[in-house]
Write an enzyme that holds these catalytic residues in place. Structure first.
Site, PDB file in Angstrom:
ATOM      1  N   CYS A   1     -10.086  36.836  58.883  1.00 15.76           N
ATOM      2  CA  CYS A   1     -11.007  37.972  58.766  1.00 15.76           C
ATOM      3  C   CYS A   1     -11.771  37.941  57.454  1.00 15.76           C
ATOM      4  O   CYS A   1     -12.889  38.442  57.373  1.00 15.76           O
ATOM      5  CB  CYS A   1     -10.294  39.300  58.972  1.00 15.76           C
ATOM      6  SG  CYS A   1      -9.272  39.859  57.610  1.00 15.76           S
ATOM      7  N   TYR A   2     -11.169  37.338  56.404  1.00 17.11           N
ATOM      8  CA  TYR A   2     -11.897  37.255  55.132  1.00 17.11           C
ATOM      9  C   TYR A   2     -13.003  36.210  55.178  1.00 17.11           C
ATOM     10  O   TYR A   2     -13.819  36.133  54.260  1.00 17.11           O
ATOM     11  CB  TYR A   2     -10.941  36.992  53.961  1.00 17.11           C
ATOM     12  CG  TYR A   2      -9.986  38.133  53.762  1.00 17.11           C
ATOM     13  CD1 TYR A   2     -10.477  39.422  53.580  1.00 17.11           C
ATOM     14  CD2 TYR A   2      -8.617  37.946  53.796  1.00 17.11           C
ATOM     15  CE1 TYR A   2      -9.616  40.493  53.443  1.00 17.11           C
ATOM     16  CE2 TYR A   2      -7.750  39.016  53.652  1.00 17.11           C
ATOM     17  CZ  TYR A   2      -8.250  40.285  53.480  1.00 17.11           C
ATOM     18  OH  TYR A   2      -7.403  41.345  53.350  1.00 17.11           O
TER      19      TYR A   2
ATOM     20  N   ASP B   1      -7.109  34.137  55.345  1.00 11.58           N
ATOM     21  CA  ASP B   1      -6.980  34.925  56.570  1.00 11.58           C
ATOM     22  C   ASP B   1      -8.347  34.866  57.243  1.00 11.58           C
ATOM     23  O   ASP B   1      -9.370  35.065  56.585  1.00 11.58           O
ATOM     24  CB  ASP B   1      -6.593  36.369  56.192  1.00 11.58           C
ATOM     25  CG  ASP B   1      -6.564  37.331  57.380  1.00 11.58           C
ATOM     26  OD1 ASP B   1      -7.217  37.056  58.411  1.00 11.58           O
ATOM     27  OD2 ASP B   1      -5.896  38.373  57.258  1.00 11.58           O
TER      28      ASP B   1
ATOM     29  N   HIS C   1      -9.678  39.877  64.425  1.00 12.93           N
ATOM     30  CA  HIS C   1      -9.854  38.580  63.770  1.00 12.93           C
ATOM     31  C   HIS C   1     -10.877  37.719  64.506  1.00 12.93           C
ATOM     32  O   HIS C   1     -11.614  36.957  63.881  1.00 12.93           O
ATOM     33  CB  HIS C   1      -8.502  37.854  63.648  1.00 12.93           C
ATOM     34  CG  HIS C   1      -7.619  38.460  62.592  1.00 12.93           C
ATOM     35  ND1 HIS C   1      -6.722  39.467  62.890  1.00 12.93           N
ATOM     36  CD2 HIS C   1      -7.529  38.246  61.259  1.00 12.93           C
ATOM     37  CE1 HIS C   1      -6.106  39.825  61.770  1.00 12.93           C
ATOM     38  NE2 HIS C   1      -6.572  39.101  60.764  1.00 12.93           N
TER      39      HIS C   1
ATOM     40  N   LYS D   1      -3.494  35.604  46.935  1.00  6.99           N
ATOM     41  CA  LYS D   1      -3.087  35.951  48.293  1.00  6.99           C
ATOM     42  C   LYS D   1      -3.479  34.790  49.218  1.00  6.99           C
ATOM     43  O   LYS D   1      -4.006  33.780  48.773  1.00  6.99           O
ATOM     44  CB  LYS D   1      -3.746  37.259  48.725  1.00  6.99           C
ATOM     45  CG  LYS D   1      -3.200  38.468  47.965  1.00  6.99           C
ATOM     46  CD  LYS D   1      -1.906  39.017  48.564  1.00  6.99           C
ATOM     47  CE  LYS D   1      -2.208  39.856  49.791  1.00  6.99           C
ATOM     48  NZ  LYS D   1      -0.964  40.373  50.417  1.00  6.99           N
TER      49      LYS D   1
ATOM     50  N   ASP E   1      -5.784  35.314  62.342  1.00  5.03           N
ATOM     51  CA  ASP E   1      -5.657  35.327  60.891  1.00  5.03           C
ATOM     52  C   ASP E   1      -5.384  33.911  60.383  1.00  5.03           C
ATOM     53  O   ASP E   1      -6.157  33.328  59.624  1.00  5.03           O
ATOM     54  CB  ASP E   1      -4.511  36.321  60.574  1.00  5.03           C
ATOM     55  CG  ASP E   1      -3.933  36.228  59.183  1.00  5.03           C
ATOM     56  OD1 ASP E   1      -4.220  35.265  58.453  1.00  5.03           O
ATOM     57  OD2 ASP E   1      -3.153  37.123  58.818  1.00  5.03           O
TER      58      ASP E   1
ATOM     59  N   HIS F   1     -10.866  43.185  45.926  1.00  2.15           N
ATOM     60  CA  HIS F   1     -10.473  42.860  47.299  1.00  2.15           C
ATOM     61  C   HIS F   1     -11.725  42.494  48.109  1.00  2.15           C
ATOM     62  O   HIS F   1     -12.735  43.195  48.040  1.00  2.15           O
ATOM     63  CB  HIS F   1      -9.796  44.105  47.877  1.00  2.15           C
ATOM     64  CG  HIS F   1      -9.145  43.911  49.218  1.00  2.15           C
ATOM     65  ND1 HIS F   1      -9.859  43.568  50.344  1.00  2.15           N
ATOM     66  CD2 HIS F   1      -7.856  44.026  49.603  1.00  2.15           C
ATOM     67  CE1 HIS F   1      -9.023  43.484  51.366  1.00  2.15           C
ATOM     68  NE2 HIS F   1      -7.810  43.755  50.947  1.00  2.15           N
TER      69      HIS F   1
ATOM     70  N   ASP G   1      -6.317  38.311  67.945  1.00  2.00           N
ATOM     71  CA  ASP G   1      -6.673  39.681  68.313  1.00  2.00           C
ATOM     72  C   ASP G   1      -8.191  39.847  68.201  1.00  2.00           C
ATOM     73  O   ASP G   1      -8.887  38.960  67.689  1.00  2.00           O
ATOM     74  CB  ASP G   1      -5.925  40.725  67.461  1.00  2.00           C
ATOM     75  CG  ASP G   1      -6.197  40.594  65.971  1.00  2.00           C
ATOM     76  OD1 ASP G   1      -7.361  40.331  65.598  1.00  2.00           O
ATOM     77  OD2 ASP G   1      -5.264  40.750  65.169  1.00  2.00           O
TER      78      ASP G   1
ATOM     79  N   ARG H   1      -7.744  38.428  48.034  1.00  2.00           N
ATOM     80  CA  ARG H   1      -7.473  38.777  46.637  1.00  2.00           C
ATOM     81  C   ARG H   1      -6.918  37.552  45.918  1.00  2.00           C
ATOM     82  O   ARG H   1      -6.460  36.602  46.558  1.00  2.00           O
ATOM     83  CB  ARG H   1      -6.395  39.866  46.550  1.00  2.00           C
ATOM     84  CG  ARG H   1      -6.687  41.129  47.281  1.00  2.00           C
ATOM     85  CD  ARG H   1      -5.543  42.109  47.049  1.00  2.00           C
ATOM     86  NE  ARG H   1      -4.788  42.407  48.249  1.00  2.00           N
ATOM     87  CZ  ARG H   1      -3.589  42.998  48.260  1.00  2.00           C
ATOM     88  NH1 ARG H   1      -3.004  43.333  47.118  1.00  2.00           N
ATOM     89  NH2 ARG H   1      -2.972  43.253  49.392  1.00  2.00           N
TER      90      ARG H   1
END
Lengths: 349, 494
Positions: free
Chosen positions: B342-343, B340, B408, B337, B398, B286, B405, B334
């Site tokens: 944040c990644y 996003d 993010h 997936k 995201d 992750h 938010d 991952r």
């Protein structure tokens, strides 16, 4: 829920109001009155270290309003243990909350604490199944299942069929693939062996630490054959699905088998003689590794050098960079650099 | 920027009436304007405007969600292509929308204000709310010292006698809010903020979190994972805490045991067969945990030495590289997936650390000369952040279908900074070897500019869309880790 102040049951408690930092505080929250009041009673209860039935009511009330409040879960767990409560009953109470708050992770630690204490896992795998029906890749739920299997030695015949059922629903569910790996190989990598630290210090001289710590010299051939075949069947269903490719590569490396042992299979999806007809970028990546003569990272046997062909490896990497996976072109270029430098150094170019 | 409305999303709206009458007016006024790349070649490379070259026909939940995500990103990524007339000025010469700085600042200032009752779910994360907003505001060019008194007032009631910070007043000490609180305090700086932290108690408390297997629990009696390790080591390193384990620590088995005993081995056990890193052994690889583990290692020693000795680096890089998606350009956490925002940091932020592991220490007295360079697509990540993550009314998100938010916003902007800079591990002079937990104070950085031929290897933002420099390991303003550590080193005793 009525007001605590009006409830004679709580008359002896002087609530401790929240100090959120005064008039200049940042990121203050306009709490609903009921939440403010309940957490004021929680602070007071915690200050006197009270563990009682009314604490269970209070914590349930707060959890209902904010299940992300980790402190209230921990305090509730302490209370349950102090009072010798029926923990199976508690788990049944927790279930609908977990279902309603899929992303919450405090619940899963709570569950783990209680299940560990109960020393029993009845109903747990069933509930996990229910959770995964809602969110098939829920990280906390899968982690809990892995913990459960290790904790209760459930390396039995239920886990593989469970994984296969999950993969039947979605062959791309990587969490299920990870669980399969764990189920098959996890038992050979114990986590509780403290001596492992000493062994691995020595092992670090020839392999990265993460490749050490296995308790088995070599795996049964039948086991590895079965896993290779399983991954291959999955790849045939959807060749561009990365999960089974990662799995296949992982199994071969773990077993110390050269990647080249599956070359004919890989070439069904990417063949350098037909660069226009590549059906899987992952197959091309795999092929590049085979041609580069990559060593299995663990296990007793060494690489199969017979398939080594630097030129073809570069050809595969170029195809990836230019056509089939160009967002990663710098990565493919880096791989190519390594291979060509190595070849020059050993005079095989 | 004084634009009355942000056209990014209207332009992306496939439904209709996106270009209003005023744009026609603009076209007449500015009709002579041509894009620097010329009318025929696309502003945005096809990689970011077309479907992946290979897609399987078998549909599953994963592929449906993935396709939906591509569909919601494509119009935003290609918006510049369809921008007509004056709307073209909303994009830079590479087809990137501007960073909506003013609206982001306003959104984040708002997130530090009074939050409506719906934020009750964030009641145990208030130090995080402070950290995310401050980090963003710094990146966007705001002076953080103006928040000093407010930060101290906010965090004081959350510090517990045991040394840690809770997520709110009366909450148990937990490493995540402690990390956010410590970072917020050192970001605003000043004697009062730095003196607020009870270092001796904090040290004892970290000793309570230390486990015999080398890792750290997130709170006493809580779960053990690599977040616990990373947050604990950030705190110990910044605050110059003693390395030795306090005698009260149950993890102490030998006199020589320290906070980092067995930690490298613990992190190694978190690497999975995919090459990525899980939150704890056995679990799935992750992005968030990969960052925590790598950053934790970089706090402990020279990245080249410790990362290569601990992890299977080629497998790690193979896995990490696969997390960047096209056409979206962003990172997923991952395998299989979705991207996003944040990644962009959690996965994307691994790259500077890995690059340092590949490049090795820069010559101590010579010029900075990385041997490997960038091995991810800075362009893709920049496009995802600027095209897909910016909300119309400020804040970042995201993905386009999600609300903005502070969380993010923080990690998307941190990542934007990372795309705009290069980072190097400098090492130390030969006669001054690295002492434990000081390695992260030896990094250098430089803004990415035109190369020696005056060409840009990958499109970058316009100068006006640059954000400030952030430390790749501590994730706070550049320079603050060093001054903080020096302040505590100068202070005698704990």
């Amino acid at each position: 829920m009525g007001s605590y102040a009006d409830d004679s049951k709580w008359a002896d408690i002087v609530p401790i109001p929240q100090d959120d930092g005064g008039p200049n505080a940042l990121a203050t929250i306009a709490y609903p009155d009921a939440y403010s009041e309940a957490t004021s009673y929680l602070r007071a209860i915690m200050a006197k270290n009270e563990f009682s039935d009314r604490v269970l009511e209070l914590t349930a009330d707060i959890i209902d309003m904010n299940p992300a409040h980790y402190t209230v879960w921990l305090y509730r767990a302490k209370t349950l243990l102090q009072l010798n409560k029926d923990l199976r009953e508690e788990l049944d109470w927790v279930n609908p909350i977990a279902l309603a708050h899929q992303k919450n992770y405090q619940i899963w630690h709570h569950r783990q604490l209680l299940t560990d204490k109960r020393n029993a896992y009845d109903g747990e795998r069933e509930f996990i199944g229910e959770m995964l029906d809602e969110d098939s890749k829920n990280y906390h739920v899968w982690s809990y299942r892995q913990w459960l299997v290790r904790r209760f030695d459930l390396w039995d015949d239920k886990e593989i069929p469970f994984v296969e059922e999950m993969l039947k629903r979605d062959i791309r569910n990587n969490s299920a693939w990870n669980h399969r790996w764990f189920t098959v190989f996890g038992r050979y990598r114990p986590l509780t062996d403290i001596k492992h630290t000493e062994q691995s210090k020595q092992a670090a001289s020839f392999a990265p630490l993460s490749q050490t710590g296995r308790t088995i010299e070599s795996y049964p051939d039948s086991l590895i054959d079965r896993e290779v075949a399983f991954a291959q069947e999955a790849i045939k269903l959807a060749p561009q699905n990365q999960s089974p490719w990662n799995y296949l590569s992982g199994v071969l490396r773990e077993a110390g088998r050269p990647l080249a042992t599956v070359k004919p299979f890989v070439e069904q999806f990417a063949n350098l003689d037909e660069p226009e007809k590549v059906r899987s970028s992952h197959a091309l990546d795999f092929l590049a590794s085979i041609y580069a003569g990559e060593q299995p990272t663990s296990g007793p046997s060494s690489a199969d050098e017979s398939q080594k062909d630097v030129k073809k490896a570069c050809q595969a990497l170029d195809l990836l960079a230019e056509k089939y996976d160009p967002i990663r072109r710098f990565y493919w270029g880096w791989r190519k650099d390594i291979i060509t430098k190595e070849a020059r150094a050993t005079g095989t170019a | 920027m004084d634009r009355d409305e942000n056209k990014i999303e209207e332009l992306s709206d496939t439904s209709a009436e996106t270009i209003d009458a005023s744009d026609e007016e603009d076209e007449r006024l500015f009709g002579h304007q041509q894009h620097p790349t010329g009318a025929d070649s696309p502003l945005v490379p096809p990689l970011f405007t077309s479907l992946p070259p290979i897609q399987d026909s078998l549909e599953t939940e994963t592929s449906q969600l993935q396709n939906r995500t591509i569909q919601e990103c494509l119009p935003l990524l290609a918006a510049a292509e369809r921008a007509a007339g004056g709307a073209i000025f909303d994009f830079n010469p590479y087809g990137l929308p501007r960073l909506d700085r003013e609206r982001h600042v306003a959104f984040l200032q708002g997130s530090l204000g009074r939050l409506p009752s719906g934020f009750v779910a964030a009641d145990a994360s208030r130090p995080w709310m402070v950290y995310w907003a401050l980090t963003c505001l710094y990146l966007l060019g705001q002076d953080l010292a103006q928040y000093r008194e407010e930060v101290i007032a906010t965090l004081t009631p959350m510090q517990n006698p045991d040394g840690g910070f809770g997520g709110g007043h009366g909450h148990y000490s937990h490493v995540a809010p402690s990390y956010a609180a410590v970072l917020s305090l050192v970001m605003v700086g000043g004697d009062e903020a730095l003196n607020l932290i009870d270092r001796k108690a904090m040290w004892r408390w970290l000793g309570d979190l230390k486990q015999r297997d080398g890792g750290f629990q997130v709170c006493v009696g809580g779960e053990e994972d690599v977040r616990g390790a990373y947050c604990s080591m950030v705190i110990a390193s910044l605050l110059n805490l003693p390395l030795e384990l306090p005698s009260t620590s149950s993890a102490k088995q030998n006199d020589s045991d320290t906070l980092i005993t067995g930690l490298r081995e613990y992190l190694a056990r978190c690497q999975t067969f995919e090459g990525g890193i899980a939150d704890s052994p056995d679990n799935e690889a992750h992005g968030a945990f990969a960052f925590c583990a790598l950053a934790c290692l970089c706090l402990m020693d020279d990245p080249q030495k410790i990362i290569n000795e601990t992890l299977d680096v080629p497998r790690l890089i193979s896995w990490l590289s696969s997390r960047q998606h096209a056409p979206e350009g962003g990172f997923a956490g991952r395998t299989n997936k979705l991207v996003d925002g944040c990644y962009s940091h959690w996965a994307g932020g691994c790259w500077p650390l890995i690059q340092a592991a590949l490049d090795g220490p820069m010559p101590f007295d010579g010029p900075v000369a990385p041997t490997v360079g960038t091995i991810y697509s800075r362009e893709g990540l920049t496009r995802y952040i600027l095209c897909c993550c910016q909300g119309k009314r400020g804040g970042l998100r995201d993905k386009p279908s999600k609300h903005v938010d502070a969380y993010h916003s923080c990690y998307a902007l941190v990542a934007l900074s990372s795309t705009q800079h290069s980072y190097f591990y400098m090492g130390t002079a030969p006669d001054k070897p690295i002492t434990p937990l000081t390695a992260a104070f030896h990094w250098a950085s430089s803004p990415r500019v035109l190369d020696s031929n005056g060409e840009i290897q990958e499109p970058i933002c316009d100068e006006e869309d640059r954000v400030k420099l952030i430390h790749p390991i501590f994730v706070i303003p550049w320079g603050v880790p060093e001054t903080t550590r020096a302040w505590y080193e100068a202070k005698s005793g704990l």
